[in-house]
Write an enzyme that holds these catalytic residues in place. Structure first.
Site, PDB file in Angstrom:
ATOM      1  N   GLY A  35      38.202  28.586  30.595  1.00  0.00           N
ATOM      2  CA  GLY A  35      37.419  28.918  32.319  1.00  0.00           C
ATOM      3  C   GLY A  35      38.500  29.889  33.485  1.00  0.00           C
ATOM      4  O   GLY A  35      37.793  30.757  33.902  1.00  0.00           O
ATOM      5  N   ASP A  36      39.542  30.179  32.960  1.00  0.00           N
ATOM      6  CA  ASP A  36      40.424  30.569  33.399  1.00  0.00           C
ATOM      7  C   ASP A  36      39.770  31.753  33.324  1.00  0.00           C
ATOM      8  O   ASP A  36      40.051  32.336  33.966  1.00  0.00           O
ATOM      9  CB  ASP A  36      41.762  29.896  33.532  1.00  0.00           C
ATOM     10  CG  ASP A  36      41.820  28.448  33.900  1.00  0.00           C
ATOM     11  OD1 ASP A  36      41.900  28.118  35.338  1.00  0.00           O
ATOM     12  OD2 ASP A  36      42.174  27.571  33.202  1.00  0.00           O
ATOM     13  N   ARG A  37      40.384  31.855  31.899  1.00  0.00           N
ATOM     14  CA  ARG A  37      39.839  34.144  31.870  1.00  0.00           C
ATOM     15  C   ARG A  37      38.570  34.693  31.867  1.00  0.00           C
ATOM     16  O   ARG A  37      38.705  35.637  32.565  1.00  0.00           O
ATOM     17  CB  ARG A  37      40.299  33.404  29.846  1.00  0.00           C
ATOM     18  CG  ARG A  37      40.021  34.466  29.528  1.00  0.00           C
ATOM     19  CD  ARG A  37      40.711  36.015  29.962  1.00  0.00           C
ATOM     20  NE  ARG A  37      41.142  36.969  28.991  1.00  0.00           N
ATOM     21  CZ  ARG A  37      42.098  38.369  29.929  1.00  0.00           C
ATOM     22  NH1 ARG A  37      41.518  38.672  30.566  1.00  0.00           N
ATOM     23  NH2 ARG A  37      41.823  39.412  28.586  1.00  0.00           N
TER      24      ARG A  37
END
Length: 469
Positions: A252-254
């Site tokens: 999700g961060d990526r």
């Protein structure tokens, strides 16, 4: 691209090993630890990934002065960290892995925290960004009213992608895209009155689109991809590439970071979202968040005062390190001395200065500029000698006990970890004129200068070598 990441940082610790037997005192596996790796999590992971992609990244966050924060600063090499006081310990998540399989996770310092403070530099980083990613992990940074105002203003002129958290604050109105996962989206929607039995990604996304006032909502669904919803548009399913991974941490961060980049580059919303989902899948296939661990160490005995070692802050995996040495010396009532510089071509003037510094205390730790740092300070033709060789030459001197490599332009972050009793620099100015004087005085240390030695300099030595080459 100049990107500002706003959010809460966590310290992720991976303890990796093998298990071949059960404990004699309980029916549990015994893990033989092979290495311990630390990495920045939360907003720190977003910032790290974007920096690895070559972007100029500023991280607006809260960071303390405990051991966890020290590890985070090392893991965030290459990122400009602008931090307010968190008024809480560094949240740390420790995962024990056997092979590639996570077995257990321990959370420390993850209780609710007071709202962190902000600074003028933090607000300026938001105002000057070409794109903004908000990585809210519920630790309060997005609750700060000044930061929220700055984010609302940024949303009027640049892409702002907001990755929400159940314990965090609502996105400010007008952000380009909000990226909840399916569980977060449905929980928020059912709290708002929707029937949980009839609420899927599309229904939840529609509800949140109206609630948050964002340009779009991208509901992520793990290996099933994502669903994109925008005002007046039809829901669009975006498939994810199939990957065989044991730990999806960091996907999700990526995705959020990539989405902001693609929007800034001018891609249409659907194209940008599709590319972001593809980037997240590729990120997991390449090892995910675990592949970004930049501080690794094998188990070792407690360091002795006579330890001579090297800690590569930007790529190292050796332990004990200079920070441990400093703590060991202080614990025995000793005096920690530190100095810093590029030490590109080691010459007699350096040796005399280092020997003088070592005579002032019980250990000498050298803060050494990385190759990238030297290039920024002295030009593309420098350094002449690589950081590995420079560190090895310094450690070969009897007066040097440890070397710590730092990637920033100044050694402030490095000094904050070592906290020397005496900071030594060569020069013809007074100790009070040193830019580090106020920082060192903050923990009761003092600055000392020793004179330069005439006719002995790196530039002079380099010029002489050029004549005979």
């Amino acid at each position: 691209m100049r990107i500002t990441v706003v959010g809460d940082v966590l310290l992720d610790v991976d303890i990796n090993g093998a298990a071949t037997r059960l404990s004699p005192d309980a029916p549990v596996p015994v893990v033989d630890v092979a290495d311990i790796r630390r990495r920045a999590g939360g907003a720190g992971l977003v910032a790290t990934v974007l920096a690895h992609d070559g972007h100029e990244v500023a991280l607006v966050t809260a960071l303390g002065n405990d051991d966890g924060a020290s590890h985070l600063r090392r893991a965030l090499t290459g990122v400009s960290v602008l931090a307010g006081a968190p008024l809480a310990p560094t949240p740390t998540k420790t995962r024990v892995r056997i092979g590639t399989h996570p077995m257990v996770r321990f959370d420390e310092g993850c209780a609710p925290a007071p709202i962190p403070l902000s600074t003028a530099e933090m607000l300026a980083a938001i105002a000057s960004a070409e794109a903004v990613v908000v990585a809210d992990y519920g630790r309060g940074i997005t609750t700060n009213p000044d930061i929220r105002t700055a984010l609302a203003e940024a949303a009027r002129r640049v892409p702002v992608v907001w990755d929400p958290h159940p314990a965090g604050s609502e996105p400010v109105a007008g952000v380009a895209v909000v990226t909840p996962n399916l569980a977060e989206a449905t929980a928020s929607a059912t709290t708002g009155g929707l029937d949980p039995s009839r609420t899927g990604a599309e229904e939840a996304g529609r509800y949140l689109l109206g609630k948050w006032g964002s340009g779009a909502v991208l509901v992520t669904r793990g290996e099933d991809g994502a669903v994109l919803l925008s005002a007046g548009g039809r829901a669009q399913g975006i498939p994810a590439l199939k990957t065989n991974v044991a730990d999806p941490c960091g996907a999700g961060d990526r995705l959020a970071g990539s989405l902001a980049v693609h929007l800034r580059l001018g891609l249409e919303l659907a194209q940008a979202a599709t590319k972001a989902v593809e980037d997240a899948s590729a990120f997991l296939a390449a090892g995910g968040a675990a592949s970004l661990a930049v501080v690794g160490e094998a188990p070792a005995a407690s360091p002795a005062v006579e330890f001579k070692g090297l800690e590569l802050v930007d790529a190292g995996d050796l332990s004990p390190d200079g920070v441990h040495l400093a703590r060991a010396v202080r614990s025995r009532g000793g005096t920690v001395v530190a100095t810093g510089g590029c030490f590109d071509l080691l010459h007699a003037g350096h040796a005399r200065t280092l020997a003088a510094a070592r005579s002032m205390g019980d250990c000498l730790i050298v803060c050494l500029n990385s190759d990238e740092s030297v290039r920024r300070l002295k030009g593309a033709h420098r350094p002449i000698v690589s950081v590995e060789d420079r560190a090895e030459l310094l450690l070969a001197l009897e007066c040097v006990d440890a070397v710590v490599v730092f990637g920033e332009d100044t050694p402030e972050a490095c000094l904050s970890e070592i906290r020397p009793d005496i900071w030594v620099k060569g020069g013809d100015y007074t100790p009070q004129e040193l830019p580090e004087a106020r920082l060192v005085a903050g923990w009761g240390g003092r600055c000392v200068t020793v004179p330069f030695h005439p006719a002995r300099s790196t530039s002079g030595l380099a010029a002489a070598l050029a004549k005979v080459s």
